[in-house]
Design a protein around this motif. Structure first.
Motif, short mmCIF file in Angstrom:
data_model
loop_
_atom_site.label_atom_id
_atom_site.label_comp_id
_atom_site.label_asym_id
_atom_site.label_seq_id
_atom_site.Cartn_x
_atom_site.Cartn_y
_atom_site.Cartn_z
N VAL A 8 0.85 -1.19 0.00
CA VAL A 8 0.00 0.00 0.00
C VAL A 8 0.89 1.24 0.00
O VAL A 8 1.63 1.48 0.96
N GLY A 9 0.82 1.99 -1.09
CA GLY A 9 1.65 3.18 -1.23
C GLY A 9 2.73 3.01 -2.27
O GLY A 9 3.53 2.08 -2.18
N GLY A 10 2.76 3.90 -3.25
CA GLY A 10 3.73 3.81 -4.33
C GLY A 10 4.77 4.91 -4.28
O GLY A 10 5.24 5.37 -5.32
N GLY A 11 5.13 5.33 -3.09
CA GLY A 11 6.20 6.31 -2.94
C GLY A 11 7.56 5.65 -2.96
O GLY A 11 7.74 4.58 -3.56
N MET A 12 8.53 6.27 -2.32
CA MET A 12 9.89 5.74 -2.32
C MET A 12 9.96 4.34 -1.71
O MET A 12 10.51 3.41 -2.29
N ALA A 13 9.41 4.20 -0.51
CA ALA A 13 9.50 2.92 0.19
C ALA A 13 8.69 1.84 -0.50
O ALA A 13 9.16 0.71 -0.66
N GLY A 14 7.47 2.16 -0.91
CA GLY A 14 6.63 1.16 -1.57
C GLY A 14 7.20 0.71 -2.90
O GLY A 14 7.19 -0.49 -3.22
N SER A 15 7.75 1.65 -3.67
CA SER A 15 8.35 1.30 -4.96
C SER A 15 9.56 0.41 -4.76
O SER A 15 9.75 -0.58 -5.49
N GLU A 16 10.40 0.76 -3.79
CA GLU A 16 11.60 -0.05 -3.53
C GLU A 16 11.23 -1.43 -3.01
O GLU A 16 11.83 -2.44 -3.42
N ALA A 17 10.25 -1.51 -2.13
CA ALA A 17 9.81 -2.80 -1.60
C ALA A 17 9.29 -3.70 -2.72
O ALA A 17 9.61 -4.89 -2.78
N ALA A 18 8.52 -3.11 -3.62
CA ALA A 18 7.97 -3.88 -4.75
C ALA A 18 9.09 -4.41 -5.64
O ALA A 18 9.07 -5.58 -6.07
N TRP A 19 10.06 -3.58 -5.94
CA TRP A 19 11.19 -3.96 -6.80
C TRP A 19 11.99 -5.10 -6.18
O TRP A 19 12.33 -6.07 -6.86
N GLN A 20 12.29 -4.98 -4.90
CA GLN A 20 13.08 -6.00 -4.23
C GLN A 20 12.34 -7.33 -4.19
O GLN A 20 12.92 -8.39 -4.46
N ALA A 21 11.06 -7.31 -3.84
CA ALA A 21 10.29 -8.55 -3.73
C ALA A 21 10.09 -9.20 -5.09
O ALA A 21 10.24 -10.42 -5.25
N ALA A 22 9.77 -8.39 -6.10
CA ALA A 22 9.55 -8.94 -7.44
C ALA A 22 10.82 -9.56 -8.01
O ALA A 22 10.79 -10.60 -8.67
N GLU A 105 10.71 7.46 -14.59
CA GLU A 105 11.41 6.20 -14.81
C GLU A 105 11.03 5.15 -13.78
O GLU A 105 10.88 3.97 -14.11
N ILE A 106 10.86 5.57 -12.52
CA ILE A 106 10.40 4.62 -11.49
C ILE A 106 9.08 4.00 -11.92
O ILE A 106 8.89 2.77 -11.85
N THR A 107 8.16 4.83 -12.38
CA THR A 107 6.84 4.35 -12.82
C THR A 107 6.98 3.40 -13.98
O THR A 107 6.36 2.32 -14.01
N GLN A 108 7.80 3.77 -14.96
CA GLN A 108 7.96 2.93 -16.16
C GLN A 108 8.57 1.58 -15.81
O GLN A 108 8.12 0.53 -16.29
N ARG A 109 9.58 1.57 -14.96
CA ARG A 109 10.27 0.32 -14.64
C ARG A 109 9.37 -0.64 -13.86
O ARG A 109 9.41 -1.86 -14.08
N LEU A 110 8.57 -0.11 -12.97
CA LEU A 110 7.67 -0.98 -12.22
C LEU A 110 6.52 -1.48 -13.09
O LEU A 110 6.10 -2.64 -12.99
N HIS A 111 5.98 -0.62 -13.96
CA HIS A 111 4.93 -1.05 -14.89
C HIS A 111 5.45 -2.16 -15.80
O HIS A 111 4.71 -3.08 -16.17
N ALA A 112 6.73 -2.08 -16.16
CA ALA A 112 7.30 -3.04 -17.11
C ALA A 112 7.69 -4.36 -16.46
O ALA A 112 7.92 -5.35 -17.17
N HIS A 113 7.77 -4.41 -15.13
CA HIS A 113 8.20 -5.64 -14.46
C HIS A 113 7.10 -6.70 -14.58
O HIS A 113 5.95 -6.44 -14.23
N PRO A 114 7.41 -7.89 -15.05
CA PRO A 114 6.38 -8.91 -15.27
C PRO A 114 5.69 -9.39 -14.00
O PRO A 114 4.59 -9.97 -14.07
#
Length: 454
Positions: A8-22, A105-114
């Motif tokens: 929940v939350g797509g700021g700095m912490a949420g984006s980084e958490a999503a990237w690491q877990a994915a 770029e943060i938005t694009q990279r997360l949208h592109a992650h499968p």
């Protein structure tokens, strides 16, 4: 493996958490309420949007705790720090970015992650099941804040973050201002000329302080108290603490020489830092404020060089909510009363973009390890990440808990080193050397070939 991780939350912490877990092979759903539900400070629906500043502060990983945190995040494949370097702007020894290009770029990279999907909706309750990370940041919605308060049984702790104004570069009078980084810091000419400096003599400074103190300020809502974090004090609050406070803070005149009057030492200097890659926008460094908009324009135009300034954004103020983490969270940032829920980022009581991202990095890895059934080694306390998480989950006194930036005061002492200012350089280098070794060992101990989600 079918279990999803919900963030929940797509700021700095949420984006980084999503990237690491994915990247560990876990399917992730990011729940971001913007742009459907807006906040006072955000302007877009992009992920990782920067609001208060465009700076990640010092990039010195040998003598600075923030720079060390940068280094550790890079070693861990951090999305936030990697993207920041893609959009770096000249800022002396600091890591400043073009904020629009950065968040795009943060938005694009997360949208592109499968393994990442994004849902634009407000989450207003704490779920009973599933694996969740709440990284809602300083602007946690009222409904969710109420749900957290009801669950924890304690009043939310709050302080106010103030936003600094941004000026159009072509409206600054460079016949009065000049380009120079303090003490000419930087590895090249562009870095050494990263700031615009506006000098004041004593009379101008005293008149500025008078106007600042007399200006109309934003009123607090009933029941709110002005519990500011010292690292982000509004300038008028600083000036209320003493007329010389600003001159020894963001307006200190040291390390600068005015080429228009090289033999005259300014009484005070206002610095502006480049805010975008084009160099068309500059933010006024350290000038967070709660003055009303009309008053801001009048007061800031008293600054030599800004008499005709045009503002792309004036300052503002917003409530910042954070948990009493030492009493509410366990060592892996799980809510003790609901261990299916982790918190990450600024809501945990860390302060700053870098620190928030770092807690997202840890929360993402911890949640992924839990879902995958692969135990994660304990985060080494001697690393910068470890020092921070130890502080918020038990190292700090819950009765006096306040938001904290990363700093060497959170690190365990290194035996045999001299204390005081004279021994500081050797001591800081010892801290960073020890931290790098500990962090590298922690990363090496983790399986690099986590199974992919089905």
């Amino acid at each position: 493996m079918t279990q999803d991780l919900h963030i929940v939350g797509g700021g700095m912490a949420g984006s980084e958490a999503a990237w690491q877990a994915a990247n560990r092979g876990v399917r992730v759903v990011i729940h971001e309420m913007r742009p459907k539900v807006e906040t006072f400070a955000h302007k877009t629906g992009d992920l990782g949007e920067m609001v208060c500043s465009n700076s990640f502060r010092s990039d010195d990983h040998e003598q600075n705790a923030v720079g060390l945190l940068h280094w550790e995040m890079r070693e861990a494949g951090g999305l936030i720090i990697d993207t920041a370097h893609h959009h770096r702007l000249p800022a002396g020894g600091a890591l400043a970015v073009d904020r629009d290009a950065f968040s795009a770029e943060i938005t694009q990279r997360l949208h592109a992650h499968p393994l990442v999907s994004i849902s634009h909706e407000e989450i207003s309750a704490l779920p009973d099941d599933g694996t969740w990370i709440f990284a809602t940041g300083p602007l946690t919605s009222a409904a969710l804040g109420d749900a957290i308060q009801k669950e924890t049984g304690t009043d939310r702790l709050a302080f106010f973050d103030a936003i600094a104004p941004i000026v159009y570069a072509d409206s600054i009078d460079m016949s009065k201002a000049w380009l120079q980084s303090r003490y000419d810091k930087g590895d090249n000419e562009e870095e050494r000329m990263a700031y615009i400096n506006c000098p004041m003599d004593r009379d101008q400074y005293e008149a500025f302080i008078d106007a600042l103190l007399a200006a109309d300020k934003t009123e607090f809502h009933e029941g709110e108290t002005a519990g500011y974090f010292d690292g982000c004090l509004p300038i008028e609050v600083m000036s209320e603490r003493g007329r010389e406070t600003l001159r020894h803070g963001p307006m200190k005149p040291v390390g600068l020489t005015n080429p228009h009057q090289p033999d005259v030492k300014p009484w005070a200097v206002v610095q502006l830092r480049r805010d975008n890659a084009l160099g068309t926008l500059y933010n006024i460094v350290g000038f967070q404020t709660k003055m009303k908009y009309g008053a801001q324009a009048d007061v800031f135009k008293m600054i030599p060089g800004l008499e005709s300034a045009s503002f792309a954004r004036l300052g503002g103020i917003h409530r910042n909510t954070f948990l009493n983490s030492p009493s509410l969270l366990d060592a892996e940032m799980r809510l003790k009363s609901r261990p299916n829920i982790r918190f990450a980022g600024q809501v945990t009581g860390v302060e700053g973009y870098v620190e928030s991202s770092a807690m997202g990095l840890l929360a993402g890895r911890m949640a992924a390890a839990e879902i995958l059934g692969t135990p994660l080694p304990i985060v080494p306390q001697d690393s910068a990440h470890g020092a921070l998480i130890h502080h918020i989950t038990g190292g700090a006194d819950a009765k006096t808990f306040q938001p904290m930036n990363v700093n060497f005061g959170l690190f365990r002492p290194v035996e045999g080193l001299k204390g005081g200012r004279r021994g500081r350089r050797d001591r800081y280098k010892a801290y960073t050397d020890r931290a790098k070794a500990a962090w590298s060992s922690w990363l090496d101990a983790q399986a690099l070939d986590a199974p992919a989600a089905e």
